[in-house]
Write a protein that holds these residues in place. Structure first.
Motif, PDB file in Angstrom:
ATOM      1  N   THR A   1      36.483  41.846  40.001  1.00  0.00           N
ATOM      2  CA  THR A   1      35.194  41.000  39.996  1.00  0.00           C
ATOM      3  C   THR A   1      34.010  41.780  39.593  1.00  0.00           C
ATOM      4  OG1 THR A   1      34.955  41.342  42.145  1.00  0.00           O
ATOM      5  CG2 THR A   1      36.252  39.353  41.536  1.00  0.00           C
TER       6      THR A   1
ATOM      7  N   ASP B   1      32.055  42.322  41.482  1.00  0.00           N
ATOM      8  CA  ASP B   1      31.501  43.456  42.995  1.00  0.00           C
ATOM      9  C   ASP B   1      32.292  44.653  42.763  1.00  0.00           C
ATOM     10  OD1 ASP B   1      29.615  41.544  43.516  1.00  0.00           O
ATOM     11  OD2 ASP B   1      31.121  40.391  44.913  1.00  0.00           O
TER      12      ASP B   1
ATOM     13  N   VAL C   1      35.821  44.157  43.418  1.00  0.00           N
ATOM     14  CA  VAL C   1      36.769  43.732  44.271  1.00  0.00           C
ATOM     15  C   VAL C   1      37.992  43.452  43.166  1.00  0.00           C
ATOM     16  CG1 VAL C   1      37.597  42.042  45.879  1.00  0.00           C
ATOM     17  CG2 VAL C   1      35.482  43.075  45.890  1.00  0.00           C
TER      18      VAL C   1
END
Length: 72
Positions: A66, A68, A70
């Motif tokens: 993602t 972020d 993650v």
């Protein structure tokens, strides 16, 4: 010779009933656990073996990152 071993084993079992019960019960539980673990391993190793091309079956996975960072 074996007859003497069996005779002394039977005498010890009849004299020390509680200790013999604990030993036999522990042996039974241990063998049962080993057999259940063996059955589980055999079942897991035989997965998809019914297929004629079982050696050519592969699992493809994909992971996404993602914004972020993650991983899913």
């Amino acid at each position: 010779m074996i007859k003497n071993y069996l005779r002394s084993a039977i005498r010890n079992i009849t004299r020390h009933k509680f200790i013999s019960f604990i030993n036999i019960f522990g042996l039974t539980i241990g063998l049962t656990c080993c057999m259940l673990i063996l059955l589980y391993i055999v079942n897991e190793l035989s997965y998809d073996r019914f297929n004629t091309n079982a050696k050519d079956i592969y699992r493809v996975t994909r992971s996404f990152n993602t914004a972020d960072g993650v991983q899913t």
